[in-house]
Enzyme design. Structure first.
Site, PDB file in Angstrom:
ATOM      1  N   SER A 236       9.254   3.714   4.937  1.00  0.00           N
ATOM      2  CA  SER A 236      10.025   3.028   3.922  1.00  0.00           C
ATOM      3  C   SER A 236       9.586   3.357   2.513  1.00  0.00           C
ATOM      4  O   SER A 236       8.600   4.049   2.281  1.00  0.00           O
ATOM      5  CB  SER A 236       9.894   1.524   4.123  1.00  0.00           C
ATOM      6  OG  SER A 236       8.525   1.211   4.261  1.00  0.00           O
TER       7      SER A 236
ATOM      8  N   ASP B 114       0.877  -1.165   0.000  1.00  0.00           N
ATOM      9  CA  ASP B 114       0.000   0.000   0.000  1.00  0.00           C
ATOM     10  C   ASP B 114       0.915   1.215   0.000  1.00  0.00           C
ATOM     11  O   ASP B 114       1.841   1.296   0.819  1.00  0.00           O
ATOM     12  CB  ASP B 114      -0.855   0.049   1.265  1.00  0.00           C
ATOM     13  CG  ASP B 114      -1.998  -0.950   1.267  1.00  0.00           C
ATOM     14  OD1 ASP B 114      -2.059  -1.795   0.362  1.00  0.00           O
ATOM     15  OD2 ASP B 114      -2.827  -0.884   2.196  1.00  0.00           O
TER      16      ASP B 114
ATOM     17  N   HIS C  25       4.528  -7.612  -0.159  1.00  0.00           N
ATOM     18  CA  HIS C  25       4.075  -8.848  -0.769  1.00  0.00           C
ATOM     19  C   HIS C  25       4.787  -9.038  -2.109  1.00  0.00           C
ATOM     20  O   HIS C  25       5.323  -8.088  -2.684  1.00  0.00           O
ATOM     21  CB  HIS C  25       2.561  -8.799  -0.993  1.00  0.00           C
ATOM     22  CG  HIS C  25       1.754  -8.670   0.267  1.00  0.00           C
ATOM     23  ND1 HIS C  25       0.808  -9.591   0.650  1.00  0.00           N
ATOM     24  CD2 HIS C  25       1.757  -7.712   1.247  1.00  0.00           C
ATOM     25  CE1 HIS C  25       0.253  -9.214   1.794  1.00  0.00           C
ATOM     26  NE2 HIS C  25       0.816  -8.075   2.182  1.00  0.00           N
TER      27      HIS C  25
END
Length: 259
Positions: A226, A86, A142
């Site tokens: 990040s 996201d 992911h």
């Protein structure tokens, strides 16, 4: 002068001692008092969190939260590249013949990002995507495509901020920050996932050492803030499908290959 002051601040606050202090505070039970103000300030979507806000024992617990099962839909098209996180798609483009690309008026060298000329040359004329994760975002990453990991290694130490200010005034944070690089062999060629730590954050956690990559499967998380950079080998016709500065979610298609 502004750049010098900014870099001095980062070097003072990004050292191991101050990082340990920051981690101690955010992991401590006293940081629980900051959870609700943090969630309100960053407008965190509490409906998709695995547990209610009161469940989390520290600020870091909240920051590294899981989502409810089924909160993200994974695109299963065989030729799509999905977003691994996201975040905001802050940049998308092509790597030129000199293995460089431009972000915020700064030129980046692939060789410096990968720490190796040969590895960098794999992605010459390929594509790149930069996905920035703000404090409000879900901070697990992911796999963007299925395949097999053939290379995994870490580089860098001190971490500059990776927000707009950090990119403008920092010392090319994508090629100097602590980063963990995973390269995947896929049916469409090689894909590199570069996970970049942010200010005071050299905490990139992998779930396992497995080499198997299943599209959409979680394989790690960040402790704080990040950025993730994807590099795509120029092997087949490859087309981004999401415009720059779009908000994207895990599992959403952001590009596709055409054989």
């Amino acid at each position: 002068m502004k750049k010098k002051i900014f870099r001095l601040f980062v070097e003072l606050t990004g050292n191991p001692t101050s990082s340990k202090i920051l981690k101690f505070i955010t992991q401590s039970r006293m940081s629980r008092l900051l959870i609700r103000p943090f969630a309100n300030t960053y407008q965190i979507n509490q409906d998709e969190m695995e547990y209610p806000l009161a469940h989390y024992k520290s600020l870091q617990d909240l920051f590294t939260r899981n989502l409810k099962v089924g909160a993200r839909s994974i695109d299963t098209s065989s030729n799509s590249l999905i977003s691994p996180v996201d975040g905001c798609l802050s940049a998308v483009g092509k790597v030129d013949e000199q293995d460089t690309f431009i972000i915020k008026n700064q030129s980046y060298s692939l060789a410096k990002i990968f720490g190796d000329d040969k590895k960098a040359s794999t992605y010459k004329n390929g594509s790149f995507f930069i996905l920035y994760l703000s404090p409000s975002h879900y901070h697990h990453f992911h796999y963007p495509i299925s395949g097999t990991i053939f290379s995994r290694y870490a580089l860098g130490s001190i971490s500059y901020p990776v927000n707009n200010l950090g990119l403008r005034l920092g010392n090319r944070p994508f090629s100097t920050n602590h980063r963990l690089i995973s390269e995947i062999q896929t049916e469409f060629g090689k894909v590199a996932i570069v996970k970049v730590g942010a200010l005071n954050v050299n905490s990139i956690h992998l779930n396992s050492s497995s080499k198997e990559c299943i599209k959409g499967a979680e394989f790690g998380h960040f402790s704080f803030g990040s950025t993730v950079i994807l590099f795509i080998e120029d092997h087949y016709t490859f087309t981004p499908t999401v415009p720059m500065n779009s908000e994207v979610k895990v599992g959403q298609p952001i590009a596709e290959w055409i054989k």
